[in-house]
Enzyme design. Structure first.
Site, short mmCIF file in Angstrom:
data_model
loop_
_atom_site.label_atom_id
_atom_site.label_comp_id
_atom_site.label_asym_id
_atom_site.label_seq_id
_atom_site.Cartn_x
_atom_site.Cartn_y
_atom_site.Cartn_z
CG ASP A 1 -13.62 -105.97 45.59
OD1 ASP A 1 -12.55 -105.37 45.37
OD2 ASP A 1 -13.67 -107.19 45.84
CG ASP B 1 -6.88 -110.09 39.40
OD1 ASP B 1 -6.57 -109.56 40.47
OD2 ASP B 1 -7.71 -109.60 38.61
#
Length: 258
Positions: free
Chosen positions: A11, A130
């Site tokens: 990330d 997600d």
């Protein structure tokens, strides 16, 4: 049988690798390029980079580090973050990325999936999902703009419906980011993975929850995923990728050994 894949996830925020828990409270892990090089040398099958605030900030992924990563690793890598057009994708692929992944922009404009697949081929179009389990309703819902907790929103899509929709539109691979499990290292959500596997006919990558080597084994053996993505166990050197692959091989998992 195709070999199962081990995929470290990096990330990225403000040019550095970060990691949170359930998509919140991110801490800085380190610089992008040295981490990418380390994982490639340890035996990762590919890497995934998420510019986590690109979509919520209304910008595309910072391309400056993409070409630097391409120069130092010899394994495939995928880049995600605010890719909203064919031009955005073309630039990132031209800098050396092998795949591009779209998430929030696909929810905003599902036709983007088809346009990208038609232009670049389904083999390099990944859709990230997600997904959050709502204990009150017993349902899995798709979330959007998860890179910024102040902007995260629950969409109208239930996860299984969205998985089927993105495949119809040309997704060549799906990464299922299980938000409830993210960063807590207590195992992948096998129940959810099994349900998704039943309706997912493209490569499926599990993401969120890996804490032990056994967790990877369970995802491959019990949910039949094609790849397992993880972050904190690799960033914090809890698990070495080479040792993980050796363990999986002893358990009968088809895996590429370096």
């Amino acid at each position: 049988m195709l070999a199962k894949r081990i995929i470290p996830c990096l990330d990225v925020r403000d040019g550095q690798v970060v990691k949170g828990v359930q998509f919140r409270n991110h801490e800085i892990i380190g610089d992008i390029v040295p981490l990418a090089k380390r994982y490639a040398e340890e035996g990762a099958d590919e890497l995934v980079f998420y510019d986590i605030t690109a979509s919520s900030d209304g910008r595309v992924v910072d391309k400056s580090w993409v070409s630097r990563v391409a120069e130092v690793i010899d394994i495939p890598f995928c880049v995600a973050g605010g890719i909203k057009s064919l031009d955005d994708a073309a630039k990132i692929l031209s800098f050396g990325a092998d795949k591009i992944s779209i998430n929030s922009p696909a929810l905003a404009d599902p036709t983007l999936i088809t346009r990208l697949a038609d232009r670049f081929g389904v083999q390099c179009i990944v859709v990230g999902i997600d997904t959050w389990y709502d204990g009150e309703t017993g349902k899995y819902h798709v979330n959007q703009y998860t890179g910024d907790e102040t902007r995260t929103r629950v969409t109208q899509w239930e996860t299984l419906d969205w998985v089927q929709e993105v495949q119809k539109r040309g997704a060549g691979e799906i990464v299922l980011n299980m938000m409830n499990q993210d960063g807590v290292r207590n195992g992948y959500d096998l129940e959810q993975l099994k349900k998704v596997r039943e309706v997912c006919h493209v490569p499926l990558i599990a993401s969120g929850g890996a804490g032990t080597m056994e967790h990877f084994l369970e995802a491959f053996r019990d949910a039949d995923v094609d790849g397992a993505l993880a972050a904190s166990v690799f960033h914090k050197q809890i698990i070495n990728i080479g040792e993980l692959k050796a363990y999986l091989a002893t358990q009968g998992v088809e895996i590429r050994i370096c």
